[in-house]
Design a protein around this motif. Structure first.
Motif, PDB file in Angstrom:
ATOM      1  N   VAL A 190       0.833  -1.208   0.000  1.00  0.00           N
ATOM      2  CA  VAL A 190       0.000   0.000   0.000  1.00  0.00           C
ATOM      3  C   VAL A 190       0.865   1.255   0.000  1.00  0.00           C
ATOM      4  O   VAL A 190       0.620   2.207  -0.754  1.00  0.00           O
ATOM      5  N   GLU A 191       1.896   1.274   0.842  1.00  0.00           N
ATOM      6  CA  GLU A 191       2.776   2.449   0.900  1.00  0.00           C
ATOM      7  C   GLU A 191       3.477   2.676  -0.415  1.00  0.00           C
ATOM      8  O   GLU A 191       3.647   3.815  -0.849  1.00  0.00           O
ATOM      9  N   ALA A 192       3.879   1.604  -1.084  1.00  0.00           N
ATOM     10  CA  ALA A 192       4.577   1.745  -2.371  1.00  0.00           C
ATOM     11  C   ALA A 192       3.611   2.143  -3.499  1.00  0.00           C
ATOM     12  O   ALA A 192       4.020   2.774  -4.469  1.00  0.00           O
ATOM     13  N   ALA A 193       2.344   1.784  -3.349  1.00  0.00           N
ATOM     14  CA  ALA A 193       1.367   2.035  -4.427  1.00  0.00           C
ATOM     15  C   ALA A 193       0.732   3.424  -4.334  1.00  0.00           C
ATOM     16  O   ALA A 193       0.211   3.925  -5.332  1.00  0.00           O
ATOM     17  N   GLN A 194       0.759   4.037  -3.170  1.00  0.00           N
ATOM     18  CA  GLN A 194       0.075   5.331  -3.009  1.00  0.00           C
ATOM     19  C   GLN A 194       0.932   6.506  -3.448  1.00  0.00           C
ATOM     20  O   GLN A 194       2.118   6.447  -3.530  1.00  0.00           O
TER      21      GLN A 194
END
Length: 194
Positions: A190-194
């Motif tokens: 999630v952190e990498a995708a946002q």
């Protein structure tokens, strides 16, 4: 870790039939469904492609057999289909790998120019792992969101029996250690995708 702007999320076999504990036995990772839902929401809100996969079991006693309510996707997945702005694909299959389903996942990923995908779903050591291995063999950059998957206790040869946690960990070690996929947490994805 980097998640590509067009990385696909492949949601594997999140079906009602897996809630039938009497059939499957003890499971692990009770947070998996929340993590799967979060990943779908992030993918849809960022316009990334999502692939929904359903297992149509040919075994007459399976809770995943067509025509039985257990074959249906779980409500939280069904409600999210069509809600994103990115492309979507719905694949049905009767074997472990989503690459042996209909329509052809590999052809679709190639047509969409997608070289990376993230896996979530059920079961960690069965359809998730098989799809990850094939994806790795086909040259894709495969990421498995480990805590967005779950599995069940399993009996093997020689009287060996392993808990769901042990089975899932062995699957993760094989995939990550063997170079088939990056095995990470939902939070990292999630952190990498946002």
């Amino acid at each position: 870790m980097e998640i590509a702007e067009n990385a696909a999320l492949v949601v594997v076999d999140v079906q009602k039939g897996f809630d039938e504990g009497d059939f499957w036995g003890p499971r692990n990772n009770p947070e998996a469904d929340d993590n799967i839902a979060e990943l779908i929401d992030v993918w849809q809100s960022t316009g990334r492609p999502v692939v929904f996969v359903r297992h149509d079991s040919v075994k007459p006693e399976s809770p995943l057999r067509p025509g039985y309510e257990g074959n249906d996707l779980k409500a939280y997945v069904r409600e999210r289909i069509g809600k994103g702005s990115g492309p979507e694909l719905f694949v049905t299959k009767a074997v472990n790998s989503a690459f042996y389903g209909s329509p052809d996942l590999d052809a679709w990923l190639e047509a969409e120019e997608i070289s990376q995908f993230v896996l979530a779903g059920i079961q960690t050591n069965m359809c998730v792992e098989t799809t990850a291995r094939m994806g790795g063999n086909l040259g894709y950059d495969v990421v498995v969101a480990y805590d967005a998957t779950y599995t069940f206790d399993l009996a093997g040869p020689f009287g060996w029996r392993r808990s769901a946690d042990e089975v899932a960990q062995a699957s993760a070690v094989s995939l990550h250690g063997g170079g088939f996929a990056w095995v990470v947490t939902t939070k990292e994805v999630v952190e990498a995708a946002q």
